[in-house]
Design a protein around this motif. Structure first.
Motif, PDB file in Angstrom:
ATOM      1  N   UNK A  26      30.997  42.308  43.898  1.00  0.00           N
ATOM      2  CA  UNK A  26      31.658  41.312  43.073  1.00  0.00           C
ATOM      3  C   UNK A  26      31.761  41.845  41.654  1.00  0.00           C
ATOM      4  N   UNK A  27      32.861  41.537  40.993  1.00  0.00           N
ATOM      5  CA  UNK A  27      33.085  42.071  39.653  1.00  0.00           C
ATOM      6  C   UNK A  27      33.821  41.058  38.792  1.00  0.00           C
ATOM      7  N   UNK A  45      37.395  48.568  40.215  1.00  0.00           N
ATOM      8  CA  UNK A  45      37.038  47.503  41.149  1.00  0.00           C
ATOM      9  C   UNK A  45      37.930  47.529  42.386  1.00  0.00           C
ATOM     10  N   UNK A  46      39.196  47.869  42.222  1.00  0.00           N
ATOM     11  CA  UNK A  46      40.092  47.987  43.379  1.00  0.00           C
ATOM     12  C   UNK A  46      39.635  49.141  44.267  1.00  0.00           C
ATOM     13  N   UNK A  47      39.241  50.229  43.645  1.00  0.00           N
ATOM     14  CA  UNK A  47      38.768  51.400  44.407  1.00  0.00           C
ATOM     15  C   UNK A  47      37.540  51.072  45.244  1.00  0.00           C
ATOM     16  N   UNK A  48      36.651  50.262  44.688  1.00  0.00           N
ATOM     17  CA  UNK A  48      35.431  49.899  45.423  1.00  0.00           C
ATOM     18  C   UNK A  48      35.617  48.659  46.285  1.00  0.00           C
ATOM     19  N   UNK A  49      36.844  48.123  46.279  1.00  0.00           N
ATOM     20  CA  UNK A  49      37.179  46.929  47.065  1.00  0.00           C
ATOM     21  C   UNK A  49      36.309  45.729  46.670  1.00  0.00           C
ATOM     22  N   UNK A  50      35.995  45.633  45.391  1.00  0.00           N
ATOM     23  CA  UNK A  50      35.187  44.520  44.891  1.00  0.00           C
ATOM     24  C   UNK A  50      36.012  43.241  44.849  1.00  0.00           C
ATOM     25  N   UNK A  51      35.360  42.147  45.111  1.00  0.00           N
ATOM     26  CA  UNK A  51      35.969  40.832  44.949  1.00  0.00           C
ATOM     27  C   UNK A  51      35.929  40.566  43.447  1.00  0.00           C
ATOM     28  N   UNK A  52      37.090  40.486  42.843  1.00  0.00           N
ATOM     29  CA  UNK A  52      37.176  40.485  41.389  1.00  0.00           C
ATOM     30  C   UNK A  52      37.674  39.155  40.845  1.00  0.00           C
ATOM     31  N   UNK A  53      37.018  38.700  39.803  1.00  0.00           N
ATOM     32  CA  UNK A  53      37.406  37.479  39.091  1.00  0.00           C
ATOM     33  C   UNK A  53      37.804  37.884  37.683  1.00  0.00           C
ATOM     34  N   UNK A  54      38.983  37.472  37.244  1.00  0.00           N
ATOM     35  CA  UNK A  54      39.412  37.727  35.878  1.00  0.00           C
ATOM     36  C   UNK A  54      39.108  36.495  35.043  1.00  0.00           C
ATOM     37  N   UNK A  62      29.542  36.863  29.392  1.00  0.00           N
ATOM     38  CA  UNK A  62      28.411  36.046  29.839  1.00  0.00           C
ATOM     39  C   UNK A  62      27.941  35.081  28.755  1.00  0.00           C
ATOM     40  N   UNK A  63      28.279  35.368  27.507  1.00  0.00           N
ATOM     41  CA  UNK A  63      27.925  34.461  26.407  1.00  0.00           C
ATOM     42  C   UNK A  63      29.023  33.424  26.193  1.00  0.00           C
ATOM     43  N   UNK A  69      30.865  32.981  34.763  1.00  0.00           N
ATOM     44  CA  UNK A  69      30.029  34.087  35.221  1.00  0.00           C
ATOM     45  C   UNK A  69      29.046  33.586  36.287  1.00  0.00           C
ATOM     46  N   UNK A  70      28.461  32.423  36.056  1.00  0.00           N
ATOM     47  CA  UNK A  70      27.522  31.851  37.025  1.00  0.00           C
ATOM     48  C   UNK A  70      28.211  31.591  38.362  1.00  0.00           C
TER      49      UNK A  70
END
Length: 83
Positions: A26-27, A45-54, A62-63, A69-70
């Motif tokens: 996840x990214x 992230x596409x290369x690692x096939x991560x599930x990505x949230x923009x 995170x701040x 983020x949570x």
């Protein structure tokens, strides 16, 4: 001093099965990031096939967007629990 030098084994041991190849990743892309190029993150992230949230945020996402983020962390935890 709280940090120590890097172990030689840590940087010289060959990786035979990286976790991102067999487990869901996840990214988050902080779209307003000026420290790390968001387009570069998207490529990695596409290369690692991560599930990505923009998330519309700066580098310190995170701040400024802790709920978003949570949610990603919770999604990853649920995915891991289902394995």
């Amino acid at each position: 001093m709280s940090q120590v030098g890097t172990s030689v084994k840590a940087i010289s041991t060959p990786i035979t099965s990286p976790a991102w190849k067999t487990k869901p990743s996840f990214a988050i892309v902080a779209t307003q990031d000026r420290a790390i190029n968001p387009d570069l993150e998207r490529q990695m992230y596409a290369r690692s096939k991560a599930i990505t949230k923009e998330i519309v945020a700066s580098h310190a996402v995170y701040i400024s967007q802790p709920r978003a983020v949570a949610e990603v962390i919770e999604q990853a935890a649920h995915a891991a629990a289902g394995m």
